[in-house]
Design an enzyme around this catalytic site. Sequence first.
Site: not given
Length: 582
Positions: A131, A233, A287, A354-355
Amino acid sequence: MKRILLLLALLIFTISCGDVEKKSNKNDDLNNEVHRTWWKEAVIYQIYPRSFKDTDGDGIGDLKGIIEKLDYIESLGVNMVWLNPIYSSPNADNGYDISNYREIMDEFGTMEDFDLMLREMHKRDIKFVMDVVVNHSSDEHRWFQESRKSRDNPYRDYYHWWPAEKGKPNYRYSLFDPKGEAWKYDSITDAYYLHYFSQKQPDLNWENPKVRQEVYDIMKFWAEKGVDGFRLDAFQFVSKDTSFPPLPEGYEKEVIKYYGMGPNLHKYLKELNKEVLSQYDVFAVSEGAGSTFEDAHSLVDADRNELQMAYHFEGMDVGNSLDGYKLSEFKEVYTKWDSAFAEKGWLSIFLANHDVPRMVSKFGNDSPEFRKASSKMLNTFILSMRGTPYCYYGDELGMTNIGFENIEQYQDIVAKNGYEKTLNEGGDISEYMARLKFLSRDNGRTPMQWNDSEHAGFTDGTPWLPVNDNYKTVNVEAEEKDPNSCLNYFRKMVDLRMNYPVLVYGDYKLLFPDHKQVYAYTRELEGQKMLVLLNFSEQTANLELPDNLTLNKPLINNLEELVQEGSQIELQAYQAVIFDLK
């Protein structure tokens, strides 16, 4: 490293528990037109490292815990792992505020642990995705500490500063700040700095070529270590109109349009591709995918020489209501995105990360009666669609939302700041808490449930987030023993995908578009054709198949029985079946 050849193909499962009929791997027969690539054929397992396995008793997962569980990960059949950030960080946003891009967070371990983890993954033919968080850094990063010392500091232009004597800059909305203001006044140099997220996450100034070179050097550092991919990200935000003009009315509904896909984004991506991606056997996924199909294609089409894979969020916008969602909307979103990428580009397929909350709680039914069936059904969807599947840790078990009742239980900065913002604006706290209970990111971050011992075997200490109360029955150890478990079904479904390229590359065609309960589609590639039937409801659903579909026996079935008479099929609650078609 060669793509993993699944040993699970040696196992034989009975059709009553979801039998997978083995078939020779057809990858070698694929036509060149499908542009075979290892990252298209991957099944990615996303791990939130704080919550996977703690080995030192501090209540926080660590790299040694991941190493300890690599045999389990391998047993799932997945062949790539994506970890959320593991860099040094003060953890204002659980690692997405990075203070050193070349060090491992103390809580997670050491660089030696990382090197061992990577070697052990590669021994198992598991690739690794890093990431990369470079829209912003931590305000504790050395760059920012230097940047705020003086206006003539060499690092000043590493960030976006606005001198106070020019007046307050035009309003920018912060996604994380409780006051909703993305410009933070700093008295040291009498200026404002920009933060699209938390005030502890100042935005990096990509217009400065020195910043871009810093980022490329960081990515090269990890590529040289042997990482196989990068997840970028918030990358669609890195390019900004640095005149920061006023935002138009209604911008809140189109944040990406006005905040993302800035004027120099493609220039930066082409530069990144030339400097890093083209120099190593790696792939990169950003992302977000802009606000249009054109945006998405401009990011990932092969002839663009930018990124390789689109990760769109429109599917995650479905179901963000306490009233639930309509299957018609769900089908429409995934069908139109598949259609838009049928000829060019490549998509990610996912229902959780994770969001967002746990997928079975949002898109399925997490009641004791239907949790198993609906979890299996959703995994069938993810693993039978065109695109690279991203499977979130614990979803192979059917882990569910934890459902906190008060704000003190939450750890997430978004939850806490949103609560403060609602209070400040005189909003409805009861409604906010109800939405938070259902949609909070902390729902998807609770510790992995390994067994029925205290804290689900995640830690010997006090976990950083509580373990879900259902861990006594929903855990790896219990599901390993149950041939009908979510876990064992997940393994069969991964195996099916790995051995049938039609599920990776095949054309997609939606059937029964107006059916309110069933999502049905075919996948077809070079004479191989499959039918996928998914009942998204707790009621029985009846279908009459078209005359041109002649069924062989099911390749996989998430329930013990199938009611079928000729072209008539009755799907039970949350039943998922894949047929090979004659």
